[in-house]
Design an enzyme around this catalytic site. Structure first.
Site, PDB file in Angstrom:
ATOM      1  N   ASP A   1       2.076   0.302  -3.126  1.00 54.01           N
ATOM      2  CA  ASP A   1       3.140   1.035  -3.823  1.00 54.01           C
ATOM      3  C   ASP A   1       2.965   0.944  -5.341  1.00 54.01           C
ATOM      4  O   ASP A   1       3.926   0.875  -6.095  1.00 54.01           O
ATOM      5  CB  ASP A   1       4.532   0.519  -3.415  1.00 54.01           C
TER       6      ASP A   1
ATOM      7  N   GLU B   1       9.290   7.421  -0.614  1.00 51.10           N
ATOM      8  CA  GLU B   1       9.531   6.520   0.521  1.00 51.10           C
ATOM      9  C   GLU B   1      10.066   7.263   1.736  1.00 51.10           C
ATOM     10  O   GLU B   1      10.241   6.671   2.806  1.00 51.10           O
ATOM     11  CB  GLU B   1      10.499   5.414   0.104  1.00 51.10           C
TER      12      GLU B   1
ATOM     13  N   ASN C   1       3.537   6.932  -5.444  1.00 55.56           N
ATOM     14  CA  ASN C   1       2.753   6.328  -4.370  1.00 55.56           C
ATOM     15  C   ASN C   1       2.519   7.307  -3.219  1.00 55.56           C
ATOM     16  O   ASN C   1       3.301   8.221  -2.985  1.00 55.56           O
ATOM     17  CB  ASN C   1       3.473   5.086  -3.831  1.00 55.56           C
TER      18      ASN C   1
END
Length: 602
Positions: free
Chosen positions: A309, A183, A267
């Site tokens: 994700d 992230e 991801n």
């Protein structure tokens, strides 16, 4: 530094994991089964289970770590918080007496770049050494008897947003460690360290040119669309693979016969898929690699150009199954995208892929090409508010590990049951800061329950039974030869259910919710014990142990919306809890029968 005992003088990890007195790695064994053949505690007497002893790690944050037990000693690691972050404790596994503790000195800035709580998922052991990953990207080797530090190796940079939360695994003298931070636009990798020196032996990136991904002449993917040179570059816009995610913070399994390790990558970054056209290889990918060299043998991307994700860090179980009358070497992989994958672990061929939860984001998996089929009606075009995306960004199952019973031939799956609304926006990459470009709002899936604990038959390709839970089931699972499956809930219940029909046999209400990994072992006194950490947190539980506003639904990357009422049920905790049957003279006899049981769940 203390001299460690030579590896040649030590039993192998395979020998240790086969001994009921031990739980020598987070997953119990290289196959990631989390199964113990012990049956002293069984479906007939588990109702008599009592608390034997407890221990506090002193940090009221998310307790996701699995304790490990080796030669009568239990080792457990605390999350990154408090005056002694990631502290390690060595305890007598029978009495709970503290033998030693070790406090690393990690950089306090690490907590500021951890996306989803400051958890640690456990330790590793081999040849008289304990291996610890700290949140600030260091791996540490300790003498298992004394706690003395043997070596420390830095693997990443927190100023880039890199952290480490996974439990390491030792394979053939190498400590396997992967990074977190997808992230933050971190470029993912798995690194192998020499267990005696801490020196890096190899590093395999999840994105970039073949030389970085360790793809060479032995690489033979099953499907044509994953064949070609430098696809880790060509399936991205120019230079974006450098901040493309694919972090490796989940589970590694190992097949000694094939001499292959298996793991999944995370991801792609950013979450906003409009900014990264292409398949984005090798993110959301299951890899098979040679543990000695790191060279890839095959790979399978479960979610090409991942929109939601749905990374694939989830565990892959190494089991053999009879399918269509033939014995097959299988990887059983519960996917984040909601499909239960049965994969040939020698070749990477997808044999079957069946939904185990509500799925609207995909139309299925094409078994001829291996590609998942996206639902184009839900495509997240820029600034469009896409509704009813199932499963939500955590997937149908996140990191919480399953358990496999060779007796029942069932997989026991703790998972969430969530959908989401999803809106994308443009985002720029700044090192060490969130790199998302998405506003997500998660909520309960159809039926209103937010979690489920289920048993899945991978041969019949169907759910056998399921228990609906109010909150996401974020704890790991354990199953035993006594036909008992254990798991915990976020609203403070540790449960034992009949492994054959799911009937509730026993439950214990703790001081805080469970997101940890249950284990079992035989104590020096001949008693079977069951242990788990209590302490709510992690991505779904951050609302209960951190200062987050429950009214801001998109807080914690959207998870606050799904669990905004959790603080009404529980607060943070720090307790290691160890259970056993009463000994003669302590009350109910060990073989006492349980009270009448409720009807089996539907």
């Amino acid at each position: 530094m203390a001299a460690s005992v030579p590896a040649a003088a030590q039993p192998s990890l395979e020998q240790l994991s086969a001994d009921d007195h031990n739980w020598v790695m987070a997953a119990k064994n290289y196959q990631n089964t989390r199964f113990s053949p012990m049956e002293q505690i069984n479906a007939g007497n588990v109702a008599q289970l009592k608390l034997a002893w407890t221990f506090s790690v002193g940090v009221d944050r998310g307790q996701e770590a699995a304790p490990i037990v080796v030669d009568g000693m239990m080792y457990v690691v605390a999350p990154y918080a408090g005056p002694y972050p990631n502290r390690v404790f060595a305890l007598d596994a029978t009495t709970g007496e503290l033998k030693w503790s070790y406090a690393p000195k990690p950089n306090p800035s690490a907590a500021g770049v951890a996306c989803c709580d400051v958890v640690n998922r456990g330790l590793a052991y081999d040849a008289g050494k304990i291996f610890l990953n700290t949140l600030d990207d260091h791996t540490v080797a300790l003498d298992a008897k004394t706690g003395e530090e043997l070596w420390v190796t830095q693997l990443g940079e927190i100023n880039r947003g890199e952290t480490v939360t996974m439990a390491p695994l030792v394979v053939r003298g190498k400590v396997m460690v992967g990074n977190s931070g997808g992230e933050m636009g971190v470029r993912g990798w798995l690194t192998a360290l020499d267990e005696n020196t801490g020196k890096i032996v190899w590093r395999a990136y999840s994105t970039g040119p073949d030389k970085d991904v360790l793809i060479g002449p032995d690489f033979k993917p099953k499907y044509d669309w994953m064949k070609g040179k430098d696809l880790g570059v060509k399936t991205w816009p120019a230079e974006q693979w450098k901040t493309g995610g694919g972090t490796v913070w989940g589970w590694v399994s190992y097949d000694p016969e094939l001499n292959l390790i298996f793991y999944g990558s995370g991801n792609p970054g950013p979450w906003n898929s409009n900014q990264r056209p292409g398949d984005n290889l090798w993110t959301a990918t299951i890899f098979a690699r040679d543990p000695d060299t790191g060279q890839a043998k095959w790979a399978y991307q479960a979610s090409p150009h991942d929109l939601w994700d749905h990374d694939e860090i989830n565990e892959s179980l190494v089991i053999d199954l009879e399918i269509d009358g033939k014995q097959r070497k299988i990887l059983l992989h519960p996917g984040r995208n909601g499909y239960m994958y049965v994969i040939d672990r020698a070749t990477g061929e997808v044999i079957s892929a069946d939904p185990f939860d509500t799925i609207t984001a995909y139309k299925g998996v094409d078994l001829k090409t291996g590609r998942s089929i996206p639902n184009e009606e839900l495509h997240p075009s820029l600034n469009r508010n896409v509704q009813n995306v199932c499963p939500a960004p955590p997937g149908a199952k996140d990191w919480q590990p399953t358990a496999w019973s060779p007796k029942t031939k069932l997989l026991y799956v703790p998972h969430q049951h969530l959908c989401a609304n999803f809106k994308t926006s443009e985002v720029s990459y700044i090192a060490g800061t969130p790199y998302l470009g998405v506003e997500a709002d998660m909520y309960a899936g159809p039926g209103g329950n937010r979690g489920e604990f289920m048993a899945w038959d991978p041969v019949k390709r169907e759910k056998v039974w399921a228990i609906k839970e109010n909150f996401p089931v974020w704890s790991g699972a354990l199953v035993t030869g006594g036909d008992v499956a254990f798991y915990g809930t976020m609203d403070r219940l540790f449960k034992a259910v009949d492994a054959r029909d799911g009937k509730l046999l026993w439950q214990f209400r703790a001081g805080s919710g469970f997101i940890g990994q249950p284990i079992t072992y035989m104590g020096a006194d001949g008693t079977q014990y069951v242990a788990i950490m209590s302490g709510v947190g992690g991505w779904p539980g951050a609302i209960a142990n951190a200062e987050l506003d429950p009214h801001v639904r998109n807080g914690a990357l959207g998870f606050v919306g799904a669990t905004q009422d959790l603080p009404l049920y529980t607060a943070g905790g720090s307790s290691l809890m160890v259970f056993a049957l009463p000994k003669p003279g302590d009350g109910a006899p060990p073989n006492a029968q349980p009270a009448p049981r409720p009807e089996a769940p539907q």
